[in-house]
Design an enzyme around this catalytic site. Structure first.
Site, mmCIF file in Angstrom:
data_model
loop_
_atom_site.group_PDB
_atom_site.id
_atom_site.type_symbol
_atom_site.label_atom_id
_atom_site.label_comp_id
_atom_site.label_asym_id
_atom_site.label_seq_id
_atom_site.Cartn_x
_atom_site.Cartn_y
_atom_site.Cartn_z
ATOM 1 C CD GLU A 163 -2.551 1.318 2.617
ATOM 2 O OE1 GLU A 163 -2.656 2.465 3.092
ATOM 3 O OE2 GLU A 163 -2.963 0.296 3.194
ATOM 4 C CB CYS A 176 -3.561 5.239 3.987
ATOM 5 S SG CYS A 176 -4.666 4.180 4.919
#
Length: 530
Positions: A260, A297
């Site tokens: 990620e 995020c």
């Protein structure tokens, strides 16, 4: 001189090698080093961890799922019992709010993840058995038979920690050993978590080497480790540059890399929604962007705002809220440096600074920062405006109409999320469909009428997306049992006698596991009367 903490290797806490380089955590509120020193491991210690994990892998794969569940449940119980000390330590190392964030949200989420992983391990739902009785073929997902290397990020000291977070829980649920590479921003927290993990592993009778902890290592050694063929998979959450360097090494060795890396999480304010509730949207966006100092995020880093009076009012309201907010505490000097670099890049690209843009004067802090740019400038050089500014910062993109929103959406990199706000009377629904049709292939999670910050721990969750949001768009890092599939191998059995098959594929199905047998889902035994 600070004491140097030991390493967890092969089921034991070992002192670091003589002369090993070390580091200390930093208190963000003072920018001063705190606590014990922690070792930067060398090649010998990495080799020891790899050898121990490789030896543990076949033993762990052969264990009954109930043993894995007992470990995960026991670990969750231990974290809850030690909540006060864990929260105090994580707060000191990260500056994250102790009561509201760490104790009230993140630690309970972590324990919930561990317990969901325990349930998934017992139910074996992640194995997804498929049986074709006519062809004599049977297949299911199974342990990798190799260790999983997990790199934890800086912004979730519990829920994404390499030794307690979702990647860890998913890899263990699939009966794979974990080599945890902690984030150097919270080494003391990681050590205390690992102490509880090892005690729970011992109590459950798991093999030595099931859980191992390395705090840090030189970058070249990290790349060498990522390319070691003894690994079964790698999970990484962090910066794009570091992730891509590790991915390159893993790809060269044929090791699945689940990374990620970055996301802007664009928010599209459709005209009717903006006219209907512009002030409420300004409040919701400001709260979302500044929550946790923007260090999520799923922080909304790009907002598409229609031109006109309603859009101008939205921009003014957000700028006022940002300007009235004191400089916000960041996780580390590295986060501050990266944020300043990203802000500088936006300025060079031609974005207009509306407020902020400067570090604070006390501790590791930065003023909430807001930029504005016209769609024409963005569309002329979209890559220049898509660098992630990790922190309390966002870019407002002014558009003329829905067609321009579609044009912008078509230039976007892969994202974790994409959000569209629509009017309550349905007047935006055609526009919603038009923009969503372009946005949908570019995001992992499409959201309607809510800000993207926050990730529900749900079996239906997709916390991933097209590159660079993640490196494997068909998988999720959150949500069980789906997240477990990253750390499994699909194995088929051709004409193998029933007694020699894994339990999930045998004729009898005493646990009632859902199985796809001869083109239909069923929990029946094979041969049972329909």
């Amino acid at each position: 001189m600070a004491t140097v903490a030991p390493l967890l290797i092969a089921g034991h806490w070992r002192p670091a090698a003589e002369g090993t380089d070390s580091f200390r955590a930093v208190d963000p509120s003072t920018a001063q080093a705190i606590g014990d020193a922690f070792p930067r491991s060398g090649a010998a210690e990495v080799e020891q961890a790899l050898a121990a994990a490789s030896a543990a892998a076949p033993m762990l794969a052969a264990l009954a799922p109930e043993r894995i569940a007992a470990f995960l449940e026991g670990y969750a119980d231990a974290l809850e019992a030690d909540a006060e000390a864990l929260v105090a330590l994580a707060h000191a190392e990260t500056g994250l709010p102790a009561a509201t964030r760490l104790r009230g949200n993140e630690l309970p989420r972590t324990c919930n993840q561990l317990r969901q992983a325990a349930s998934a391990a017992c139910s074996a739902s992640w194995t997804r058995p498929v049986i074709d009785t006519g062809a004599g073929l049977r297949s299911c997902h199974a342990p990798l038979g190799k260790p999983v290397l997990v790199f934890g990020p800086n912004n979730f000291p519990f829920a994404f920690n390499a030794v307690s977070g979702g990647d860890f829980a998913a890899a263990i649920a699939a009966r794979n050993p974990v080599i945890a590479k902690a984030h150097p921003g919270h080494p003391g927290t990681s050590q205390r978590l690992a102490e509880h993990a090892q005690r729970a592993a011992d109590a459950a009778g798991l093999p030595a080497g099931t859980v191992q902890l390395l705090y840090d290592m030189p970058a070249p050694l990290g790349r060498a480790l990522a390319g070691d063929t003894r690994l079964g998979a790698i999970a990484f959450t962090g910066s794009r540059s570091a992730g891509l360097a590790l991915k390159q090494a893993a790809d060269a060795a044929g090791i699945p890399f689940f990374g990620e890396l970055s996301s802007l999480n664009p928010v599209f304010l459709l005209p009717g929604a903006l006219a209907e509730r512009g002030e409420a949207l300004a409040e919701a966006f400001s709260a979302s962007c500044l929550l946790g100092s923007g260090q999520f995020c799923t922080n909304p880093g790009l907002v598409l705002v229609p031109r006109g009076a309603a859009g101008d009012a939205f921009v003014a309201a957000v700028a006022g809220r940002f300007a009235d907010t004191a400089p916000q505490l960041l996780l580390s000097p590295a986060v501050l440096a990266t944020l300043q670099h990203a802000i500088g890049a936006l300025r060079q690209a031609g974005a207009r600074l509306l407020c902020g843009g400067t570090p604070g004067s006390v501790g590791i802090t930065h003023a909430p920062t807001l930029f504005e740019v016209d769609a024409e400038a963005f569309l002329a050089a979209p890559a220049r405006f898509q660098g992630e500014a990790f922190g309390p910062s966002s870019l407002l993109l002014r558009v003329s109409d829905v067609a321009q929103m579609q044009a912008v959406a078509a230039t976007l990199e892969g994202q974790l999320t994409g959000t569209l706000y629509r009017a309550g009377d349905g007047s935006d629904d055609a526009a919603w469909q038009a923009v969503a049709s372009v946005l949908r292939p570019r995001v992992g999670r499409l959201i309607c009428d809510r800000m993207p910050t926050g990730v529900a721990i749900s079996p239906a969750q997709q916390h991933g997306g097209p590159y660079p949001a993640s490196t494997q768009p068909g998988f999720t890092a959150v949500g069980l049992p789906a997240a477990i599939l990253r750390f499994s191998a699909l194995q088929a059995y051709d004409n193998v006698p029933d007694a020699l098959l894994p339990p999930e594929l045998r004729d009898r199905n005493p646990g009632g596991l859902p199985r796809w047998i001869d083109q239909r889902w069923t929990t029946d035994d094979i041969g049972a009367q329909p």
